[in-house]
Scaffold this motif. Structure first.
Motif, PDB file in Angstrom:
ATOM      1  N   ASN A 100      40.775 -10.313  -2.190  1.00  0.00           N
ATOM      2  CA  ASN A 100      39.323 -10.264  -2.350  1.00  0.00           C
ATOM      3  C   ASN A 100      38.998  -9.372  -3.547  1.00  0.00           C
ATOM      4  O   ASN A 100      39.856  -8.604  -4.003  1.00  0.00           O
ATOM      5  N   PRO A 101      37.781  -9.463  -4.065  1.00  0.00           N
ATOM      6  CA  PRO A 101      37.451  -8.695  -5.275  1.00  0.00           C
ATOM      7  C   PRO A 101      37.659  -7.193  -5.144  1.00  0.00           C
ATOM      8  O   PRO A 101      37.985  -6.516  -6.127  1.00  0.00           O
ATOM      9  N   ALA A 102      37.520  -6.650  -3.954  1.00  0.00           N
ATOM     10  CA  ALA A 102      37.622  -5.198  -3.780  1.00  0.00           C
ATOM     11  C   ALA A 102      39.036  -4.683  -3.983  1.00  0.00           C
ATOM     12  O   ALA A 102      39.225  -3.538  -4.416  1.00  0.00           O
ATOM     13  N   ASP A 103      40.045  -5.496  -3.666  1.00  0.00           N
ATOM     14  CA  ASP A 103      41.423  -5.018  -3.816  1.00  0.00           C
ATOM     15  C   ASP A 103      42.191  -5.748  -4.917  1.00  0.00           C
ATOM     16  O   ASP A 103      43.419  -5.705  -4.973  1.00  0.00           O
ATOM     17  N   LEU A 104      41.478  -6.408  -5.800  1.00  0.00           N
ATOM     18  CA  LEU A 104      42.117  -7.123  -6.909  1.00  0.00           C
ATOM     19  C   LEU A 104      42.782  -6.145  -7.876  1.00  0.00           C
ATOM     20  O   LEU A 104      42.218  -5.105  -8.203  1.00  0.00           O
ATOM     21  N   TRP A 105      43.998  -6.477  -8.323  1.00  0.00           N
ATOM     22  CA  TRP A 105      44.670  -5.680  -9.348  1.00  0.00           C
ATOM     23  C   TRP A 105      45.274  -6.607 -10.393  1.00  0.00           C
ATOM     24  O   TRP A 105      45.564  -7.774 -10.124  1.00  0.00           O
ATOM     25  N   MET A 106      45.442  -6.084 -11.604  1.00  0.00           N
ATOM     26  CA  MET A 106      45.994  -6.856 -12.717  1.00  0.00           C
ATOM     27  C   MET A 106      46.951  -5.984 -13.528  1.00  0.00           C
ATOM     28  O   MET A 106      46.669  -4.806 -13.759  1.00  0.00           O
ATOM     29  N   VAL A 107      48.054  -6.572 -13.938  1.00  0.00           N
ATOM     30  CA  VAL A 107      49.050  -5.877 -14.754  1.00  0.00           C
ATOM     31  C   VAL A 107      49.542  -6.848 -15.822  1.00  0.00           C
ATOM     32  O   VAL A 107      49.770  -8.028 -15.535  1.00  0.00           O
ATOM     33  N   LYS A 108      49.699  -6.369 -17.052  1.00  0.00           N
ATOM     34  CA  LYS A 108      50.226  -7.234 -18.114  1.00  0.00           C
ATOM     35  C   LYS A 108      51.658  -6.841 -18.453  1.00  0.00           C
ATOM     36  O   LYS A 108      52.014  -5.664 -18.444  1.00  0.00           O
ATOM     37  N   ILE A 109      52.467  -7.852 -18.739  1.00  0.00           N
ATOM     38  CA  ILE A 109      53.862  -7.664 -19.142  1.00  0.00           C
ATOM     39  C   ILE A 109      54.085  -8.511 -20.394  1.00  0.00           C
ATOM     40  O   ILE A 109      53.818  -9.714 -20.374  1.00  0.00           O
ATOM     41  N   LYS A 110      54.570  -7.902 -21.457  1.00  0.00           N
ATOM     42  CA  LYS A 110      54.791  -8.633 -22.699  1.00  0.00           C
ATOM     43  C   LYS A 110      56.283  -8.758 -22.996  1.00  0.00           C
ATOM     44  O   LYS A 110      57.097  -7.990 -22.493  1.00  0.00           O
ATOM     45  N   THR A 111      56.619  -9.747 -23.802  1.00  0.00           N
ATOM     46  CA  THR A 111      58.025 -10.028 -24.080  1.00  0.00           C
ATOM     47  C   THR A 111      58.563  -9.116 -25.183  1.00  0.00           C
ATOM     48  O   THR A 111      57.811  -8.603 -26.022  1.00  0.00           O
ATOM     49  N   ASN A 112      59.887  -8.964 -25.195  1.00  0.00           N
ATOM     50  CA  ASN A 112      60.529  -8.188 -26.265  1.00  0.00           C
ATOM     51  C   ASN A 112      60.333  -8.857 -27.616  1.00  0.00           C
ATOM     52  O   ASN A 112      60.191  -8.180 -28.644  1.00  0.00           O
ATOM     53  N   ALA A 113      60.322 -10.185 -27.625  1.00  0.00           N
ATOM     54  CA  ALA A 113      60.119 -10.907 -28.885  1.00  0.00           C
ATOM     55  C   ALA A 113      58.737 -10.618 -29.458  1.00  0.00           C
ATOM     56  O   ALA A 113      58.578 -10.466 -30.678  1.00  0.00           O
ATOM     57  N   TYR A 114      57.741 -10.528 -28.585  1.00  0.00           N
ATOM     58  CA  TYR A 114      56.389 -10.206 -29.058  1.00  0.00           C
ATOM     59  C   TYR A 114      56.332  -8.779 -29.583  1.00  0.00           C
ATOM     60  O   TYR A 114      55.654  -8.507 -30.586  1.00  0.00           O
ATOM     61  N   MET A 115      57.041  -7.865 -28.930  1.00  0.00           N
ATOM     62  CA  MET A 115      57.095  -6.476 -29.408  1.00  0.00           C
ATOM     63  C   MET A 115      57.657  -6.429 -30.830  1.00  0.00           C
ATOM     64  O   MET A 115      57.132  -5.698 -31.686  1.00  0.00           O
ATOM     65  N   LYS A 116      58.689  -7.211 -31.109  1.00  0.00           N
ATOM     66  CA  LYS A 116      59.274  -7.222 -32.448  1.00  0.00           C
ATOM     67  C   LYS A 116      58.290  -7.763 -33.479  1.00  0.00           C
ATOM     68  O   LYS A 116      58.214  -7.255 -34.604  1.00  0.00           O
ATOM     69  N   LYS A 117      57.519  -8.775 -33.094  1.00  0.00           N
ATOM     70  CA  LYS A 117      56.493  -9.309 -33.999  1.00  0.00           C
ATOM     71  C   LYS A 117      55.456  -8.234 -34.325  1.00  0.00           C
ATOM     72  O   LYS A 117      55.032  -8.097 -35.480  1.00  0.00           O
ATOM     73  N   LEU A 118      55.050  -7.488 -33.315  1.00  0.00           N
ATOM     74  CA  LEU A 118      54.081  -6.408 -33.528  1.00  0.00           C
ATOM     75  C   LEU A 118      54.651  -5.328 -34.442  1.00  0.00           C
ATOM     76  O   LEU A 118      53.956  -4.822 -35.338  1.00  0.00           O
ATOM     77  N   GLN A 119      55.894  -4.965 -34.229  1.00  0.00           N
ATOM     78  CA  GLN A 119      56.525  -3.918 -35.041  1.00  0.00           C
ATOM     79  C   GLN A 119      56.624  -4.353 -36.502  1.00  0.00           C
ATOM     80  O   GLN A 119      56.411  -3.546 -37.419  1.00  0.00           O
TER      81      GLN A 119
END
Length: 216
Positions: free
Chosen positions: A185-204
């Motif tokens: 339900n909306p009161a206990d909703l949680w969200m977490v993001k996980i990104k890939t190592n390949a994307y980290m290299k693109k950012l770097q």
């Protein structure tokens, strides 16, 4: 530019993940746009995470001038979402809310860190809906909106360290990563993001010392 408080909440990084059941959705590398609906007015406002414009001819022109590269967004929204969402909100009692905001990601095949290539065709993907009670929980979201163009479901199950490692290693064929959502339900909703190592290299490579500003 009409500034607003963040239209979409900041999502925690993977260091903060709870060990509980979730649905993991593909996290698209684009621009977060919101669209606002009201019973009497219908669709009346839209914008990025930090601004809002009237969803009319003048407001669209102002938005396009303020955000070069996003000009296709309003047409895509009208084509893909405006009519079916309006119908659903009016007919489904679960959406009896004075105002509803829907969230979409705008991107092309080679969009990166909010930058888009003008020559590429773009997509608009629905990934969240918020009523006056809060964000729609992930199971309900998939159930109610799967007939539309929504974020791809990558995984259903317990959020474990192994799943985090698998996402990082590129197991699921993701361009950027996932957003894991849990809660019934909306009161206990949680969200977490996980990104890939390949994307980290693109950012770097692209941002060098500033890459962590675009990370989790």
């Amino acid at each position: 530019m009409p500034r607003i408080q963040l239209a979409y909440p900041k999502i925690l990084g993977s260091k903060n993940y709870p060990s509980s059941r979730c649905i993991a959705f593909d996290k698209y590398d684009g621009t977060n746009l919101h669209w606002v609906w009201e019973v009497e007015l219908g669709w009346y406002g839209f914008g990025t995470r930090r601004d809002r414009f009237d969803l009319d001819e003048r407001g669209i022109a102002e938005f396009n001038a303020a955000h070069p590269g996003l000009e296709e967004a309003s047409n895509l929204f009208q084509k893909l979402f405006a009519t079916p969402l309006d119908k659903l909100f009016r007919e489904n009692p679960a959406y009896n809310s004075p105002e509803i905001t829907v969230f979409t990601e705008f991107f092309g095949a080679n969009s990166f860190a909010g930058m888009h290539k003008p020559e590429e065709s773009k997509q608009l993907i629905l990934f969240d809906v918020e009523t006056n009670r809060g964000m729609i929980p992930p199971e309900q979201f998939v159930q109610d909106f799967s007939n539309l163009v929504i974020a791809r479901v990558v995984y259903r199950g317990k959020l474990t360290g192994q799943f985090v490692e698998d996402v990082r290693a590129g197991k699921y064929g993701l361009a950027e990563g996932v957003v894991c959502k849990g809660g019934s339900n909306p009161a206990d909703l949680w969200m977490v993001k996980i990104k890939t190592n390949a994307y980290m290299k693109k950012l770097q490579q692209a941002f060098q010392d500033d890459w962590e500003n675009y990370w989790e």
